[in-house]
Scaffold this motif. Structure first.
Motif, mmCIF file in Angstrom:
data_model
loop_
_atom_site.group_PDB
_atom_site.id
_atom_site.type_symbol
_atom_site.label_atom_id
_atom_site.label_comp_id
_atom_site.label_asym_id
_atom_site.label_seq_id
_atom_site.Cartn_x
_atom_site.Cartn_y
_atom_site.Cartn_z
ATOM 1 N N CYS A 66 -11.026 -2.425 -18.380
ATOM 2 C CA CYS A 66 -10.181 -2.111 -17.232
ATOM 3 C C CYS A 66 -10.739 -2.718 -15.943
ATOM 4 C CB CYS A 66 -10.093 -0.603 -17.032
ATOM 5 S SG CYS A 66 -9.347 0.306 -18.405
ATOM 6 N N PRO A 67 -9.863 -3.152 -15.036
ATOM 7 C CA PRO A 67 -10.320 -3.539 -13.700
ATOM 8 C C PRO A 67 -10.534 -2.258 -12.894
ATOM 9 C CG PRO A 67 -7.959 -3.913 -13.904
ATOM 10 C CD PRO A 67 -8.437 -3.452 -15.248
ATOM 11 N N MET A 68 -11.787 -1.870 -12.678
ATOM 12 C CA MET A 68 -12.110 -0.633 -11.973
ATOM 13 C C MET A 68 -12.498 -0.949 -10.535
ATOM 14 S SD MET A 68 -14.264 1.580 -14.803
ATOM 15 C CE MET A 68 -15.805 0.717 -14.439
ATOM 16 N N LEU A 69 -12.034 -0.124 -9.611
ATOM 17 C CA LEU A 69 -12.271 -0.322 -8.192
ATOM 18 C C LEU A 69 -13.021 0.858 -7.584
ATOM 19 C CD1 LEU A 69 -8.646 -1.479 -7.309
ATOM 20 C CD2 LEU A 69 -10.624 -2.971 -7.611
ATOM 21 N N ASN A 70 -13.607 0.630 -6.427
ATOM 22 C CA ASN A 70 -14.214 1.719 -5.677
ATOM 23 C C ASN A 70 -13.124 2.730 -5.287
ATOM 24 O OD1 ASN A 70 -14.677 2.628 -2.568
ATOM 25 N ND2 ASN A 70 -16.606 2.682 -3.718
ATOM 26 N N PRO A 71 -13.380 4.034 -5.393
ATOM 27 C CA PRO A 71 -12.353 5.037 -5.102
ATOM 28 C C PRO A 71 -11.717 4.919 -3.715
ATOM 29 C CG PRO A 71 -14.182 6.054 -6.250
ATOM 30 C CD PRO A 71 -14.612 4.646 -5.935
ATOM 31 N N ALA A 72 -12.533 4.693 -2.679
ATOM 32 C CA ALA A 72 -11.992 4.584 -1.325
ATOM 33 C C ALA A 72 -11.096 3.350 -1.190
ATOM 34 C CB ALA A 72 -13.131 4.527 -0.301
ATOM 35 N N TYR A 73 -11.520 2.249 -1.790
ATOM 36 C CA TYR A 73 -10.704 1.034 -1.723
ATOM 37 C C TYR A 73 -9.430 1.195 -2.560
ATOM 38 C CZ TYR A 73 -9.264 -3.831 -1.938
ATOM 39 O OH TYR A 73 -8.532 -4.995 -1.843
ATOM 40 N N PHE A 74 -9.564 1.817 -3.710
ATOM 41 C CA PHE A 74 -8.416 2.072 -4.581
ATOM 42 C C PHE A 74 -7.344 2.860 -3.824
ATOM 43 C CE2 PHE A 74 -6.246 4.754 -7.760
ATOM 44 C CZ PHE A 74 -5.797 3.801 -8.660
ATOM 45 N N ALA A 75 -7.779 3.837 -3.022
ATOM 46 C CA ALA A 75 -6.839 4.671 -2.270
ATOM 47 C C ALA A 75 -6.032 3.857 -1.263
ATOM 48 C CB ALA A 75 -7.600 5.785 -1.557
ATOM 49 N N THR A 76 -6.629 2.784 -0.727
ATOM 50 C CA THR A 76 -5.900 1.946 0.242
ATOM 51 C C THR A 76 -4.811 1.110 -0.429
ATOM 52 O OG1 THR A 76 -7.391 0.018 0.085
ATOM 53 C CG2 THR A 76 -8.010 1.784 1.627
ATOM 54 N N LEU A 77 -4.935 0.911 -1.731
ATOM 55 C CA LEU A 77 -3.957 0.102 -2.458
ATOM 56 C C LEU A 77 -2.781 0.919 -2.985
ATOM 57 C CD1 LEU A 77 -6.403 -2.092 -4.592
ATOM 58 C CD2 LEU A 77 -5.400 -2.634 -2.360
ATOM 59 N N GLU A 78 -2.993 2.208 -3.162
ATOM 60 C CA GLU A 78 -1.947 3.064 -3.728
ATOM 61 C C GLU A 78 -0.624 2.994 -2.972
ATOM 62 O OE1 GLU A 78 -3.046 6.968 -5.477
ATOM 63 O OE2 GLU A 78 -5.034 6.549 -4.636
ATOM 64 N N PRO A 79 -0.620 3.033 -1.632
ATOM 65 C CA PRO A 79 0.666 2.956 -0.924
ATOM 66 C C PRO A 79 1.449 1.682 -1.215
ATOM 67 C CG PRO A 79 -1.054 3.745 0.544
ATOM 68 C CD PRO A 79 -1.735 3.271 -0.703
ATOM 69 N N TYR A 80 0.753 0.572 -1.358
ATOM 70 C CA TYR A 80 1.444 -0.684 -1.671
ATOM 71 C C TYR A 80 2.175 -0.585 -3.007
ATOM 72 C CZ TYR A 80 -1.243 -2.873 2.090
ATOM 73 O OH TYR A 80 -1.777 -3.199 3.312
ATOM 74 N N ILE A 81 1.514 0.035 -3.984
ATOM 75 C CA ILE A 81 2.109 0.156 -5.321
ATOM 76 C C ILE A 81 3.210 1.210 -5.330
ATOM 77 C CG2 ILE A 81 1.622 0.610 -7.759
ATOM 78 C CD1 ILE A 81 -1.314 -0.110 -7.188
ATOM 79 N N ASP A 82 2.918 2.366 -4.731
ATOM 80 C CA ASP A 82 3.866 3.491 -4.790
ATOM 81 C C ASP A 82 5.142 3.231 -4.003
ATOM 82 O OD1 ASP A 82 1.888 4.737 -6.255
ATOM 83 O OD2 ASP A 82 1.169 5.984 -4.594
ATOM 84 N N GLN A 83 5.047 2.503 -2.909
ATOM 85 C CA GLN A 83 6.208 2.298 -2.046
ATOM 86 C C GLN A 83 6.943 0.986 -2.320
ATOM 87 O OE1 GLN A 83 4.773 2.723 2.011
ATOM 88 N NE2 GLN A 83 3.644 4.591 1.502
ATOM 89 N N ALA A 84 6.468 0.240 -3.299
ATOM 90 C CA ALA A 84 7.094 -1.051 -3.604
ATOM 91 C C ALA A 84 8.454 -0.865 -4.265
ATOM 92 C CB ALA A 84 6.189 -1.858 -4.517
ATOM 93 N N SER A 85 9.432 -1.640 -3.813
ATOM 94 C CA SER A 85 10.775 -1.569 -4.406
ATOM 95 C C SER A 85 10.833 -2.329 -5.731
ATOM 96 C CB SER A 85 11.812 -2.145 -3.430
ATOM 97 O OG SER A 85 11.491 -3.485 -3.076
ATOM 98 N N HIS A 86 9.908 -3.263 -5.904
ATOM 99 C CA HIS A 86 9.786 -4.005 -7.156
ATOM 100 C C HIS A 86 8.322 -3.973 -7.595
ATOM 101 C CE1 HIS A 86 13.522 -5.619 -5.407
ATOM 102 N NE2 HIS A 86 13.897 -5.868 -6.649
ATOM 103 N N PRO A 87 8.070 -3.999 -8.906
ATOM 104 C CA PRO A 87 6.683 -3.916 -9.398
ATOM 105 C C PRO A 87 5.776 -4.985 -8.820
ATOM 106 C CG PRO A 87 8.242 -3.657 -11.197
ATOM 107 C CD PRO A 87 9.041 -4.091 -10.006
ATOM 108 N N ILE A 88 4.567 -4.580 -8.460
ATOM 109 C CA ILE A 88 3.565 -5.501 -7.945
ATOM 110 C C ILE A 88 2.823 -6.152 -9.107
ATOM 111 C CG2 ILE A 88 1.321 -5.558 -6.757
ATOM 112 C CD1 ILE A 88 2.422 -3.715 -4.678
ATOM 113 N N LEU A 89 2.446 -7.393 -8.913
ATOM 114 C CA LEU A 89 1.720 -8.136 -9.935
ATOM 115 C C LEU A 89 0.228 -8.195 -9.624
ATOM 116 C CD1 LEU A 89 4.107 -11.195 -10.498
ATOM 117 C CD2 LEU A 89 3.908 -9.140 -11.912
ATOM 118 N N LEU A 90 -0.564 -8.223 -10.678
ATOM 119 C CA LEU A 90 -1.991 -8.453 -10.596
ATOM 120 C C LEU A 90 -2.296 -9.689 -11.440
ATOM 121 C CD1 LEU A 90 -5.083 -7.820 -10.328
ATOM 122 C CD2 LEU A 90 -4.795 -6.262 -12.285
ATOM 123 N N TRP A 91 -3.073 -10.605 -10.899
ATOM 124 C CA TRP A 91 -3.447 -11.790 -11.642
ATOM 125 C C TRP A 91 -4.965 -11.871 -11.719
ATOM 126 C CZ3 TRP A 91 -1.326 -17.437 -10.540
ATOM 127 C CH2 TRP A 91 -1.621 -18.241 -11.633
#
Length: 207
Positions: free
Chosen positions: A179-204
């Motif tokens: 799994c791509p694991m992230l620091n908890p504090a940094y992970f929390a900053t990314l959650e809004p981008y994913i949760d509020q996206a109208s279309h699925p976000i991609l990871l490469w």
């Protein structure tokens, strides 16, 4: 007889000089330490982002934000990038773990798409549903390439882990089971981008 003695002396001195030169050369090389790559190459990152934006537009994914991870970068470096595809700029960066593979002690990343390999998989991922699992909040990942098509079945997900550092360091960081694991504090900053996206976000994940 005298000539032979002179010849031997010259041969001996020549051998000593050659040996000294070789030793000096070897000593010089041994002191050259290869510095680890600590950040993604900006030219490669921009190219990958442009390609990802085109892919997203063609397949109905998010064309505003995306995540990219350059696994050519040392694990202690900030190799995970949250990217604005429209403004062509980096929003934030963080550390991300890679799979332990066959040897958890090895820093080199080993890639595999095989179940039970504990390896990271290269390729594009669709970030799916949010859920609460063993490591708290996590997002399911769906591999979109032949190199990561088994991601969902392998339970490879995007999640946080307390042992992932928040700042760059010159030591390799904790490994995962793929799994791509992230620091908890940094992970929390990314959650809004994913949760509020109208279309699925991609990871490469690339190298």
């Amino acid at each position: 007889m005298r000539f032979e003695k002179v010849a031997w002396v010259l041969l001996f001195l020549g051998g000593c000089l050659l040996a000294c030169k070789e030793k000096k050369k070897t000593a010089t090389v041994s002191h050259i330490a290869e510095k680890p790559v600590m950040v993604p190459d900006p030219v490669v990152l921009r190219r990958k982002a442009d390609q990802l934006k085109q892919y997203a537009a063609a397949h109905g994914y998010n064309t505003h934000y995306a995540f990219l991870a350059d696994f050519k970068v040392f694990s202690g470096g900030r190799r995970f990038v949250c990217y604005d595809l429209q403004q062509h700029k980096i929003i934030s960066t963080g550390l991300v773990s890679h799979g332990q593979g066959p040897d958890v002690r090895a820093e080199k990343v080993v890639f595999s798409n095989v179940e039970g390999s504990h390896c990271s998989s290269l390729g594009k991922y669709r970030i799916g549903g949010k859920y609460s699992g063993r490591f708290g909040t996590a997002y399911k990942l769906y591999g979109l390439d032949s190199s990561n098509s088994n991601a969902f079945n392998r339970f490879v997900v995007l999640h946080s882990y307390p042992s992932v550092p928040s700042v760059a360091q010159l030591e390799g960081i904790v490994r995962s089971d793929g799994c791509p694991m992230l620091n908890p504090a940094y992970f929390a900053t990314l959650e809004p981008y994913i949760d509020q996206a109208s279309h699925p976000i991609l990871l490469w994940i690339y190298r």
